[in-house]
Motif scaffolding. Sequence first.
Motif, mmCIF file in Angstrom:
data_model
loop_
_atom_site.group_PDB
_atom_site.id
_atom_site.type_symbol
_atom_site.label_atom_id
_atom_site.label_comp_id
_atom_site.label_asym_id
_atom_site.label_seq_id
_atom_site.Cartn_x
_atom_site.Cartn_y
_atom_site.Cartn_z
ATOM 1 N N ASN A 144 70.252 -23.180 87.411
ATOM 2 C CA ASN A 144 70.483 -23.997 86.555
ATOM 3 C C ASN A 144 69.354 -25.123 86.434
ATOM 4 O O ASN A 144 69.115 -25.930 85.651
ATOM 5 N N PHE A 215 67.837 -34.342 80.602
ATOM 6 C CA PHE A 215 69.033 -34.018 80.366
ATOM 7 C C PHE A 215 69.619 -33.427 82.463
ATOM 8 O O PHE A 215 68.922 -32.115 83.342
ATOM 9 N N THR A 217 72.934 -31.477 84.299
ATOM 10 C CA THR A 217 74.526 -31.181 83.935
ATOM 11 C C THR A 217 74.903 -31.791 85.313
ATOM 12 O O THR A 217 76.152 -32.314 85.183
ATOM 13 N N ASP A 224 68.327 -30.024 84.667
ATOM 14 C CA ASP A 224 68.197 -28.914 84.303
ATOM 15 C C ASP A 224 66.952 -28.194 83.965
ATOM 16 O O ASP A 224 66.025 -28.692 83.016
ATOM 17 N N HIS A 258 76.185 -23.175 83.294
ATOM 18 C CA HIS A 258 75.577 -24.016 82.629
ATOM 19 C C HIS A 258 74.234 -23.887 82.499
ATOM 20 O O HIS A 258 73.650 -24.814 82.226
ATOM 21 N N LEU A 259 73.465 -22.193 82.716
ATOM 22 C CA LEU A 259 72.042 -22.409 82.361
ATOM 23 C C LEU A 259 71.734 -22.898 80.385
ATOM 24 O O LEU A 259 71.183 -24.192 80.042
ATOM 25 N N LEU A 260 72.425 -22.735 79.579
ATOM 26 C CA LEU A 260 72.190 -23.661 78.240
ATOM 27 C C LEU A 260 73.241 -24.115 77.702
ATOM 28 O O LEU A 260 74.668 -23.652 77.836
ATOM 29 N N GLU A 261 72.587 -25.147 77.104
ATOM 30 C CA GLU A 261 74.064 -26.224 76.025
ATOM 31 C C GLU A 261 73.612 -25.829 74.730
ATOM 32 O O GLU A 261 72.489 -26.198 74.725
HETATM 33 CA CA CA Z 1 72.071 -26.368 82.079
#
Ligand code: CA
Length: 558
Positions: A144, A215, A217, A224, A258-261
């Motif tokens: 991530n 960003f 996380t 990230d 949590h890879l993509l928000e």
């Molecule tokens: Ca992420």
Amino acid sequence: MKSNPLLGLLLCGAAMLAAATARSANASATDTTPVPAVITPSPLPAHWQHGAFMEIFVRAWRDSNGDGIGDLRGLTLSLDYLQELGIRGIWLMPITKNADGDHGYATTDFRDVAPEYGTLADFDELIAQAHRRGIGVVMDYVINHAAATHPMFQSAIGGPGQPFHDWFVWSDTAPPGWEIWGQYPWYHTASKPWLYRGALKQLPAPPPDARGFYFGTFGPHMPDFNFANPAVVAYHHDSLRFWLNRGLDGYRLDAVPHLLETDAVEWNDQPQSRVLTKQLQDLIKGYPQRYVVCEATAKPQDYGDPAVCGGAFAFGQVHHYVQAALGQPESVQKVATFYLQASPTMATFVSNHDIFAGRRLWDQVGGDVKRYKLAAAGYLLQPGTPFVYYGEEVGQAGVGTLPGDLPLRAPLSWTPDARTGGFTQGTPFRAVAPNVATHNVQMQRQDPGSILHFYKAMIGLRNTLPSIARGSYEAAFAQGLVAGWQRRLDGEHTVTLINYGKMPATVTVHALPARAHLHSAWPQRAAARRADRQGRLRITLPPQQLRVLVVRGATMAR
Ligand SMILES: [Ca+2]
Ligand SMILES: [Ca+2]
């Protein structure tokens, strides 16, 4: 001062060597060369991934060169110990170059070994020697985020147009409404978090007119990656193949939900993250006999599904193995029933390297060895893939005086040596466990009643009775503080009964073949039993004991 031409030459040579080393380090860290798959047959036996794994923190396992830090050669030197214990797989916590100099989850190079752990050649030797012993090796891949000191991010902060800028997640202004685990996850590069190791909460506030937020996380020190950028996805695919091509047997994928928000509300476990995770699984399993397990704390069973990760740690469920051993009837029920609906690809454990998952088992059961063994038996004899946390197999306690996760990450206690625990010839990087004098590999090996021998016995049952490793899961029941279940595979039929209570307990096992003979696999010398003509077995279990029975088939009716 008069200059010394020879010294000057030496210094010049050293500077050139240092520069060359720095160049090669940087070149490796920012190398985005595609890595095509090189697929060779796996040397591991079929179903190896349903054997017991050992989670190993290399820094704390065994030091081979006296610098006080565990390393890959130290691990290679102790593979016989793991083989003797019956371990079939190793999970290496991150071994890649990193900024934190400890747990290794802040990566600075995805394609090289941390220098204090050794070299790529040491890695290759570890894989070869593990395979020679029928042991597979998987490792953490921290996908991530990178460390803020990663050369890619250090380039990215130069702004739009700089190499790797669009590999991270940026916003011109501070986006409103975000909060992740009590923290605002957008940071300004002017705060230079890489200068504030260990004091991240004291970052300077960005200037009021600041522009250019990134960003993170998990905090400002770990920005990230931008998984909306196909180049980022391709880079990680290539890096995963880099290690698989060298013979690695799979991965523990870190923090994949949590890879993509999507936005300030929809940031956790988004559908796109699951799609990316499935692609990772497919890539890894495109190689023969590979194993994948994901860390997905919120909805682990969804990630255990073959349609997502195909394996996941059973967070939420796993503390019931310990609570059952502590005499909680609701947890006895949960132990009995979990695998009636959970995928047999789940991964179980009773403690790991993170304090949020619980203290070391020794501390969770207050040093009560009977309860310790019952907690271990519960998860080692169930479906899925059990993960023993290094040191757990000898009853190693946590170092209670250390903060945060550190009590869980002390050197393995090999011997009773109060200073080193036999872990190093030098000075250990961290204090050894407080119970090193009594709970260490050397002494537990000599004591047939030890925790180590018990682990070896339970893992041995898993290795010699295939139904325990990967059979069906049926006829499960909980009665008071007794949990029981049956397993079947290819004509083998086993019954496991655990009395977690401090009183003897009598239970009736149902659904056995009529008049079946049952011989005792554990304890080994216990008397054989026989079911009645309705396929029932009434049996009394001693306090805090377990039995594993093997059905020898029904006799002919008279
Ligand atoms: Ca992420
Ligand atoms: Ca070392």
